[in-house]
Design a protein around this motif. Structure first.
Motif, mmCIF file in Angstrom:
data_model
loop_
_atom_site.group_PDB
_atom_site.id
_atom_site.type_symbol
_atom_site.label_atom_id
_atom_site.label_comp_id
_atom_site.label_asym_id
_atom_site.label_seq_id
_atom_site.Cartn_x
_atom_site.Cartn_y
_atom_site.Cartn_z
ATOM 1 N N PRO A 143 0.082 7.621 5.079
ATOM 2 C CA PRO A 143 -0.860 8.130 6.085
ATOM 3 C C PRO A 143 -2.323 8.024 5.678
ATOM 4 C CG PRO A 143 0.244 9.945 4.986
ATOM 5 C CD PRO A 143 0.951 8.687 4.556
ATOM 6 N N ILE A 144 -2.590 7.808 4.379
ATOM 7 C CA ILE A 144 -3.986 7.639 3.959
ATOM 8 C C ILE A 144 -4.241 6.226 3.433
ATOM 9 C CG2 ILE A 144 -4.574 10.047 3.615
ATOM 10 C CD1 ILE A 144 -3.829 9.824 0.705
ATOM 11 N N GLY A 145 -3.334 5.314 3.769
ATOM 12 C CA GLY A 145 -3.568 3.910 3.497
ATOM 13 C C GLY A 145 -3.292 3.483 2.067
ATOM 14 N N THR A 146 -3.813 2.327 1.715
ATOM 15 C CA THR A 146 -3.514 1.701 0.422
ATOM 16 C C THR A 146 -4.550 2.012 -0.661
ATOM 17 O OG1 THR A 146 -4.666 -0.322 1.106
ATOM 18 C CG2 THR A 146 -2.303 -0.201 1.549
ATOM 19 N N LYS A 147 -5.591 2.763 -0.306
ATOM 20 C CA LYS A 147 -6.600 3.105 -1.306
ATOM 21 C C LYS A 147 -5.973 3.898 -2.452
ATOM 22 C CE LYS A 147 -10.969 5.607 -1.914
ATOM 23 N NZ LYS A 147 -12.062 6.348 -1.269
ATOM 24 N N VAL A 148 -6.481 3.649 -3.666
ATOM 25 C CA VAL A 148 -5.968 4.289 -4.878
ATOM 26 C C VAL A 148 -7.057 5.178 -5.468
ATOM 27 C CG1 VAL A 148 -5.183 3.858 -7.245
ATOM 28 C CG2 VAL A 148 -4.366 2.408 -5.364
ATOM 29 N N GLU A 149 -6.655 6.344 -5.969
ATOM 30 C CA GLU A 149 -7.575 7.229 -6.688
ATOM 31 C C GLU A 149 -6.883 7.786 -7.922
ATOM 32 O OE1 GLU A 149 -10.026 10.167 -4.626
ATOM 33 O OE2 GLU A 149 -9.097 9.488 -2.761
ATOM 34 N N GLY A 150 -7.632 7.875 -9.013
ATOM 35 C CA GLY A 150 -7.131 8.586 -10.170
ATOM 36 C C GLY A 150 -6.595 7.709 -11.275
ATOM 37 N N SER A 151 -5.866 8.343 -12.159
ATOM 38 C CA SER A 151 -5.362 7.680 -13.361
ATOM 39 C C SER A 151 -3.874 7.959 -13.523
ATOM 40 C CB SER A 151 -6.123 8.194 -14.593
ATOM 41 O OG SER A 151 -5.964 9.606 -14.696
ATOM 42 N N GLY A 171 -1.370 4.985 -3.176
ATOM 43 C CA GLY A 171 -1.606 3.895 -2.242
ATOM 44 C C GLY A 171 -0.379 3.102 -1.833
ATOM 45 N N LEU A 172 0.815 3.620 -2.082
ATOM 46 C CA LEU A 172 2.055 2.926 -1.754
ATOM 47 C C LEU A 172 2.802 3.653 -0.644
ATOM 48 C CD1 LEU A 172 3.406 2.129 -5.353
ATOM 49 C CD2 LEU A 172 2.046 0.648 -3.857
ATOM 50 N N SER A 173 3.661 2.931 0.021
ATOM 51 C CA SER A 173 4.578 3.537 0.979
ATOM 52 C C SER A 173 5.766 4.118 0.213
ATOM 53 C CB SER A 173 5.070 2.471 1.961
ATOM 54 O OG SER A 173 5.897 1.532 1.281
ATOM 55 N N PRO A 174 6.613 4.932 0.840
ATOM 56 C CA PRO A 174 7.807 5.434 0.145
ATOM 57 C C PRO A 174 8.678 4.320 -0.422
ATOM 58 C CG PRO A 174 7.449 6.692 2.138
ATOM 59 C CD PRO A 174 6.453 5.564 2.166
ATOM 60 N N GLY A 175 8.878 3.275 0.362
ATOM 61 C CA GLY A 175 9.679 2.156 -0.126
ATOM 62 C C GLY A 175 9.048 1.476 -1.319
ATOM 63 N N GLY A 176 7.716 1.336 -1.299
ATOM 64 C CA GLY A 176 7.025 0.710 -2.413
ATOM 65 C C GLY A 176 7.098 1.536 -3.675
ATOM 66 N N LEU A 177 6.863 2.851 -3.553
ATOM 67 C CA LEU A 177 6.859 3.708 -4.732
ATOM 68 C C LEU A 177 8.257 3.820 -5.341
ATOM 69 C CD1 LEU A 177 5.126 5.499 -6.567
ATOM 70 C CD2 LEU A 177 5.698 7.438 -5.087
ATOM 71 N N LEU A 178 9.279 3.990 -4.504
ATOM 72 C CA LEU A 178 10.640 4.126 -5.037
ATOM 73 C C LEU A 178 11.152 2.799 -5.608
ATOM 74 C CD1 LEU A 178 12.210 6.499 -2.365
ATOM 75 C CD2 LEU A 178 11.348 7.074 -4.637
ATOM 76 N N GLN A 372 -9.046 2.579 -14.214
ATOM 77 C CA GLN A 372 -7.634 2.940 -14.086
ATOM 78 C C GLN A 372 -7.080 2.573 -12.712
ATOM 79 O OE1 GLN A 372 -5.773 3.923 -16.555
ATOM 80 N NE2 GLN A 372 -7.436 4.145 -18.017
ATOM 81 N N GLU A 373 -7.904 2.721 -11.704
ATOM 82 C CA GLU A 373 -7.459 2.388 -10.342
ATOM 83 C C GLU A 373 -7.216 0.892 -10.190
ATOM 84 O OE1 GLU A 373 -10.001 6.188 -8.701
ATOM 85 O OE2 GLU A 373 -10.758 4.158 -8.352
ATOM 86 N N LYS A 374 -8.091 0.079 -10.754
ATOM 87 C CA LYS A 374 -7.895 -1.375 -10.693
ATOM 88 C C LYS A 374 -6.625 -1.786 -11.425
ATOM 89 C CE LYS A 374 -12.827 -2.510 -10.292
ATOM 90 N NZ LYS A 374 -14.013 -3.079 -10.988
ATOM 91 N N GLN A 375 -6.347 -1.147 -12.542
ATOM 92 C CA GLN A 375 -5.143 -1.469 -13.312
ATOM 93 C C GLN A 375 -3.883 -1.149 -12.516
ATOM 94 O OE1 GLN A 375 -6.876 -3.449 -15.649
ATOM 95 N NE2 GLN A 375 -5.032 -2.887 -16.779
ATOM 96 N N TRP A 376 -3.893 -0.025 -11.822
ATOM 97 C CA TRP A 376 -2.720 0.367 -11.030
ATOM 98 C C TRP A 376 -2.507 -0.598 -9.856
ATOM 99 C CZ3 TRP A 376 1.615 3.052 -10.898
ATOM 100 C CH2 TRP A 376 2.196 3.381 -9.671
ATOM 101 N N THR A 380 0.947 -2.799 -9.359
ATOM 102 C CA THR A 380 1.855 -2.552 -8.237
ATOM 103 C C THR A 380 1.675 -3.548 -7.086
ATOM 104 O OG1 THR A 380 0.266 -0.952 -7.321
ATOM 105 C CG2 THR A 380 2.017 -0.090 -8.761
ATOM 106 N N LYS A 381 1.072 -4.677 -7.361
ATOM 107 C CA LYS A 381 0.786 -5.623 -6.259
ATOM 108 C C LYS A 381 2.058 -6.103 -5.563
ATOM 109 C CE LYS A 381 0.305 -9.494 -9.559
ATOM 110 N NZ LYS A 381 1.615 -10.118 -9.315
ATOM 111 N N ASP A 382 3.181 -6.132 -6.257
ATOM 112 C CA ASP A 382 4.434 -6.581 -5.636
ATOM 113 C C ASP A 382 5.143 -5.491 -4.852
ATOM 114 O OD1 ASP A 382 4.089 -9.131 -6.717
ATOM 115 O OD2 ASP A 382 5.208 -8.647 -8.528
ATOM 116 N N PHE A 383 4.578 -4.294 -4.847
ATOM 117 C CA PHE A 383 5.224 -3.173 -4.165
ATOM 118 C C PHE A 383 4.392 -2.678 -2.986
ATOM 119 C CE2 PHE A 383 6.499 -3.056 -8.640
ATOM 120 C CZ PHE A 383 7.873 -3.194 -8.489
ATOM 121 N N ARG A 384 3.398 -3.473 -2.595
ATOM 122 C CA ARG A 384 2.535 -3.087 -1.479
ATOM 123 C C ARG A 384 3.030 -3.768 -0.200
ATOM 124 N NH1 ARG A 384 -1.791 -0.262 -2.900
ATOM 125 N NH2 ARG A 384 -1.821 0.210 -5.118
ATOM 126 N N TYR A 385 4.000 -3.122 0.408
ATOM 127 C CA TYR A 385 4.660 -3.710 1.591
ATOM 128 C C TYR A 385 3.763 -3.621 2.818
ATOM 129 C CZ TYR A 385 8.724 -3.052 -1.441
ATOM 130 O OH TYR A 385 9.616 -3.071 -2.481
#
Length: 385
Positions: A143-151, A171-178, A372-376, A380-385
């Motif tokens: 619901p808050i999109g693909t933006k990433v925050e934190g470490s 920044g992932l969907s449930p399917g991406g994170l799991l 840290q955000e760029k590293q994440w 996870t680039k292959d999990f961003r559906y």
């Protein structure tokens, strides 16, 4: 709904589902009702807050009961930490586990942690030669999109409100994170993701928002939650007991010239992407129940640019500095843990804890977060559906 139709290949399978009221919409039904028409639905796994988000935070669901025929109810948020993981015999009795529940995009939000614990338990069964169920993840947009925050959360701070390696806003969907969990932690489970767009739109429709838990009343709440959840570890009210939790915050002790200085600092912080509205509020429950609090409403002007985590870290740091005698970090049991204070479990990073305690500069903090955000994102680039 193509997601439900796609389950016809599992017709006759013994299935369980982790879900709540947020999985709603197909023909005006809760999704678990629709799935039961296709698969042999045996078990309903309940997350924190219950099936209809009827329970407040950190309230046991052990006494919840629902009448759904012969459907077994398994509560995954009881009185003890062991309740967070289902028994092996329950998992082994199922051919299929459906994960159909909405996330809000922050690692503290426990629904996908419950799913992860189920996956870990199933992986152990498989490693020991037993039969592990197939996991079907019914995906939905973040619901808050693909933006990433934190470490990434450091292992020493791992808990029910934080899985190791995951940043505050993933920044992932449930399917991406799991799916990330399945690969990152070598779970080696059979996981199928029903991709975004099969039924759900690419973006949430805020008019169709179903609160996934009692203190996430609107989609806007999700934008502030990656930072404002940190207030749970402090004696600042995060607005529970008001109609705008996490957007509203404050405390009775925010008074005098120190309050005016805090006003000034907060108004200047990320001024182009947010506004703060000074106010008073009276919580009807939780912290400072029935006490008038001096505080603010956090208004987001530009969700793409606003950094909720950085704002809340800045808020805590400056409140601690300006009100050294009144401001406190909370102690005691938090999400079944008593060995570390809640703020450490939530921040989950020794460098950011140093920032909160005034040992790290603003520039160093921002540079650290950006790195840290760029590293994440790369990881996870292959999990961003």
């Amino acid at each position: 709904m193509k997601q439900i139709k796609s389950l016809t290949k599992f017709s006759g399978c013994s299935a369980g589902i982790l879900t709540n009221q947020s999985a709603f919409g197909f023909e005006g039904k809760y999704h678990f009702e629709a799935y039961s028409e296709i698969v042999s639905l045996k078990t309903l796994f309940l997350p924190e807050h219950g099936l209809f988000a009827e329970l407040q935070d950190q309230v046991s669901g052990k006494d919840l009961s629902y009448l759904f025929g012969d459907l077994q109810i398994v509560n995954l948020y009881g009185d003890t930490e062991s309740s967070l993981v289902p028994e092996s015999k329950i998992l082994q009795s199922l051919d299929l586990i459906i994960i159909d529940i909405r996330d809000v995009g922050s690692r503290y939000y426990t629904f996908l942690t419950s799913a992860f614990y189920m996956m870990e338990a199933a992986s152990e069964i498989k490693k020991n030669g037993g039969k592990a169920p197939i996991f079907v993840i019914v995906d939905s947009p973040n619901p808050i999109g693909t933006k990433v925050e934190g470490s990434p959360l450091q292992v020493a701070f791992e808990s029910f409100v934080g899985v190791r390696t995951v940043p505050h806003r993933h920044g992932l969907s449930p399917g991406g994170l799991l799916s990330y969990y399945n690969l990152e932690f070598h779970l080696k489970l059979d996981v199928a993701v029903v991709p975004i767009g099969v039924y759900h739109p690419k973006k949430f429709d805020s008019f169709l928002w179903v609160p996934p838990s009692p203190n996430i009343p609107t989609q806007n709440t999700c934008y502030v939650y990656p930072g404002q959840c940190l207030l749970e570890g402090t004696n600042l009210s995060e607005g529970r007991g008001t109609t705008k939790p996490f957007e509203t915050f404050g405390a009775p002790y925010l008074q005098g010239p120190e309050k005016r200085e805090l006003d000034r600092r907060l108004e200047l912080h990320q001024a182009k992407s947010k506004q703060i509205r000074k106010l008073r509020f009276l919580p009807t429950f939780h912290k400072f129940k029935d006490q008038i609090c001096e505080g603010y409403q956090l208004l987001i002007l530009d969700p793409k640019k606003f950094r909720s985590l950085y704002f809340s870290l800045f808020l805590i740091k400056n409140t601690k500095e300006l009100f050294p005698d009144a401001f406190k970090f909370l102690t005691g049991v938090y999400e079944f843990r008593s060995d570390k204070p809640a703020i450490e479990l939530l921040v989950g990073d020794s460098f950011l804890l140093d920032y909160v305690n005034g040992k790290v500069s603003e520039t160093a903090c921002l540079e650290y977060l950006e790195h840290q955000e760029k590293q994440w994102i790369l990881k996870t680039k292959d999990f961003r559906y």
